[in-house]
Design a protein around this motif. Structure first.
Motif, PDB file in Angstrom:
ATOM      1  N   ASP A 115       0.886  -1.162   0.000  1.00  0.00           N
ATOM      2  CA  ASP A 115       0.000   0.000   0.000  1.00  0.00           C
ATOM      3  C   ASP A 115       0.921   1.208   0.000  1.00  0.00           C
ATOM      4  N   VAL A 116       0.899   1.968  -1.083  1.00  0.00           N
ATOM      5  CA  VAL A 116       1.908   2.990  -1.359  1.00  0.00           C
ATOM      6  C   VAL A 116       1.279   4.382  -1.320  1.00  0.00           C
ATOM      7  N   SER A 117       1.956   5.297  -0.650  1.00  0.00           N
ATOM      8  CA  SER A 117       1.474   6.679  -0.580  1.00  0.00           C
ATOM      9  C   SER A 117       1.539   7.346  -1.950  1.00  0.00           C
ATOM     10  N   LYS A 118       0.802   8.449  -2.080  1.00  0.00           N
ATOM     11  CA  LYS A 118       0.881   9.228  -3.321  1.00  0.00           C
ATOM     12  C   LYS A 118       2.318   9.684  -3.566  1.00  0.00           C
ATOM     13  N   THR A 119       3.027  10.004  -2.505  1.00  0.00           N
ATOM     14  CA  THR A 119       4.400  10.476  -2.624  1.00  0.00           C
ATOM     15  C   THR A 119       5.321   9.387  -3.175  1.00  0.00           C
ATOM     16  N   ALA A 120       5.149   8.161  -2.705  1.00  0.00           N
ATOM     17  CA  ALA A 120       6.031   7.054  -3.093  1.00  0.00           C
ATOM     18  C   ALA A 120       5.602   6.362  -4.386  1.00  0.00           C
ATOM     19  N   GLU A 121       4.406   6.627  -4.858  1.00  0.00           N
ATOM     20  CA  GLU A 121       3.896   5.917  -6.045  1.00  0.00           C
ATOM     21  C   GLU A 121       4.816   6.034  -7.263  1.00  0.00           C
ATOM     22  N   PRO A 122       5.328   7.218  -7.621  1.00  0.00           N
ATOM     23  CA  PRO A 122       6.226   7.285  -8.788  1.00  0.00           C
ATOM     24  C   PRO A 122       7.492   6.448  -8.599  1.00  0.00           C
ATOM     25  N   PHE A 123       8.030   6.416  -7.385  1.00  0.00           N
ATOM     26  CA  PHE A 123       9.219   5.614  -7.105  1.00  0.00           C
ATOM     27  C   PHE A 123       8.924   4.128  -7.300  1.00  0.00           C
ATOM     28  N   PHE A 124       7.815   3.648  -6.752  1.00  0.00           N
ATOM     29  CA  PHE A 124       7.452   2.247  -6.907  1.00  0.00           C
ATOM     30  C   PHE A 124       7.183   1.920  -8.380  1.00  0.00           C
ATOM     31  N   ALA A 125       6.532   2.826  -9.099  1.00  0.00           N
ATOM     32  CA  ALA A 125       6.280   2.604 -10.533  1.00  0.00           C
ATOM     33  C   ALA A 125       7.600   2.491 -11.293  1.00  0.00           C
ATOM     34  N   LEU A 126       8.565   3.318 -10.953  1.00  0.00           N
ATOM     35  CA  LEU A 126       9.884   3.273 -11.581  1.00  0.00           C
ATOM     36  C   LEU A 126      10.537   1.901 -11.387  1.00  0.00           C
ATOM     37  N   HIS A 127      10.197   1.246 -10.296  1.00  0.00           N
ATOM     38  CA  HIS A 127      10.762  -0.074  -9.995  1.00  0.00           C
ATOM     39  C   HIS A 127       9.844  -1.217 -10.418  1.00  0.00           C
ATOM     40  N   GLY A 128       8.915  -0.926 -11.331  1.00  0.00           N
ATOM     41  CA  GLY A 128       8.130  -1.981 -11.955  1.00  0.00           C
ATOM     42  C   GLY A 128       6.811  -2.330 -11.293  1.00  0.00           C
ATOM     43  N   PHE A 129       6.405  -1.583 -10.283  1.00  0.00           N
ATOM     44  CA  PHE A 129       5.121  -1.833  -9.634  1.00  0.00           C
ATOM     45  C   PHE A 129       4.010  -1.159 -10.423  1.00  0.00           C
ATOM     46  N   GLN A 130       2.844  -1.783 -10.410  1.00  0.00           N
ATOM     47  CA  GLN A 130       1.672  -1.209 -11.078  1.00  0.00           C
ATOM     48  C   GLN A 130       0.537  -1.049 -10.080  1.00  0.00           C
ATOM     49  N   VAL A 131      -0.248  -0.005 -10.265  1.00  0.00           N
ATOM     50  CA  VAL A 131      -1.405   0.234  -9.402  1.00  0.00           C
ATOM     51  C   VAL A 131      -2.471  -0.821  -9.690  1.00  0.00           C
ATOM     52  N   VAL A 132      -2.910  -1.477  -8.644  1.00  0.00           N
ATOM     53  CA  VAL A 132      -3.986  -2.454  -8.734  1.00  0.00           C
ATOM     54  C   VAL A 132      -5.302  -1.798  -8.328  1.00  0.00           C
ATOM     55  N   GLU A 133      -5.233  -0.963  -7.294  1.00  0.00           N
ATOM     56  CA  GLU A 133      -6.449  -0.349  -6.755  1.00  0.00           C
ATOM     57  C   GLU A 133      -6.101   0.931  -6.004  1.00  0.00           C
ATOM     58  N   ARG A 134      -6.900   1.961  -6.184  1.00  0.00           N
ATOM     59  CA  ARG A 134      -6.794   3.189  -5.390  1.00  0.00           C
ATOM     60  C   ARG A 134      -7.570   2.959  -4.097  1.00  0.00           C
ATOM     61  N   ARG A 135      -6.973   3.356  -2.990  1.00  0.00           N
ATOM     62  CA  ARG A 135      -7.606   3.145  -1.690  1.00  0.00           C
ATOM     63  C   ARG A 135      -7.670   4.452  -0.919  1.00  0.00           C
ATOM     64  N   PHE A 136      -8.590   4.482   0.044  1.00  0.00           N
ATOM     65  CA  PHE A 136      -8.808   5.686   0.840  1.00  0.00           C
ATOM     66  C   PHE A 136      -8.938   5.307   2.316  1.00  0.00           C
ATOM     67  N   PRO A 137      -7.800   4.918   2.925  1.00  0.00           N
ATOM     68  CA  PRO A 137      -7.852   4.532   4.341  1.00  0.00           C
ATOM     69  C   PRO A 137      -8.163   5.721   5.234  1.00  0.00           C
ATOM     70  N   ILE A 138      -8.747   5.440   6.372  1.00  0.00           N
ATOM     71  CA  ILE A 138      -9.082   6.483   7.343  1.00  0.00           C
ATOM     72  C   ILE A 138      -8.173   6.305   8.554  1.00  0.00           C
ATOM     73  N   ARG A 139      -7.460   7.362   8.911  1.00  0.00           N
ATOM     74  CA  ARG A 139      -6.589   7.376  10.088  1.00  0.00           C
ATOM     75  C   ARG A 139      -7.047   8.506  10.990  1.00  0.00           C
ATOM     76  N   ARG A 140      -7.374   8.147  12.220  1.00  0.00           N
ATOM     77  CA  ARG A 140      -7.817   9.152  13.203  1.00  0.00           C
ATOM     78  C   ARG A 140      -8.940  10.018  12.647  1.00  0.00           C
ATOM     79  N   GLY A 141      -9.845   9.391  11.904  1.00  0.00           N
ATOM     80  CA  GLY A 141     -10.992  10.096  11.367  1.00  0.00           C
ATOM     81  C   GLY A 141     -10.721  10.916  10.115  1.00  0.00           C
TER      82      GLY A 141
END
Length: 162
Positions: A115-141
């Motif tokens: 589960d990759v943050s918006k910030t880290a997504e380009p880095f993970f994509a550069l290393h061959g990862f692909q987005v499977v699903e966009r998620r919207f977790p809730i932390r502290r409301g």
């Protein structure tokens, strides 16, 4: 730079890396409210210690300074992957990712996920990862945004030992 296995006693410095990565690097992609919900000032230190001991990450050091950490679990899930906010864009993340790939191959894994943050997504994509699903977790409301990403491993992903 050295990449080594986690040692008891690393927890405090790993927390510093975690907080700085979120508060410095992710502040361009998340609101102050989201940052505080994700990495609050009143984070439970005991829970943190237990969690980091459970995931047993690889640790990146420059000299005696811990500057990043990342883990890969037995099922190929990368639970945490952080580089200090004061050490971004110095190759630390790339070295950690190479170590994760090496570990994954030695474990016989066929894929990596995270589960990759918006910030880290380009880095993970550069290393061959692909987005499977966009998620919207809730932390502290507070609703955050991340992406569940996957990389199918091939023999070509085997990395030379570090």
């Amino acid at each position: 730079m050295e990449i080594r296995r986690f040692r008891l006693g690393d927890e405090k410095e790993l927390l510093r890396v975690h907080i700085s990565a979120i508060h410095i690097l992710s502040s361009r992609d998340y609101t102050p409210e989201q940052i505080e919900a994700w990495a609050p000032a009143d984070l439970d230190a005991d829970l943190w210690v237990n969690r980091v001991r459970e995931i047993r990450p690889f640790v990146a050091e420059i000299g005696n300074d811990i500057v990043g950490y990342a883990d890969v679990q037995q099922d190929g899930y990368i639970d945490q992957f952080f580089v200090s906010g004061t050490h971004a864009r110095q190759g630390i993340g790339t070295r950690l990712m190479a170590r994760i790939h090496d570990e994954a191959m030695s474990l016989g894994l066929t894929e990596l996920t995270s589960d990759v943050s918006k910030t880290a997504e380009p880095f993970f994509a550069l290393h061959g990862f692909q987005v499977v699903e966009r998620r919207f977790p809730i932390r502290r409301g507070v609703t955050l945004q991340n992406a569940f990403m996957r990389k199918v491993l091939t023999h070509a992903d085997r990395v030379a030992p570090l």
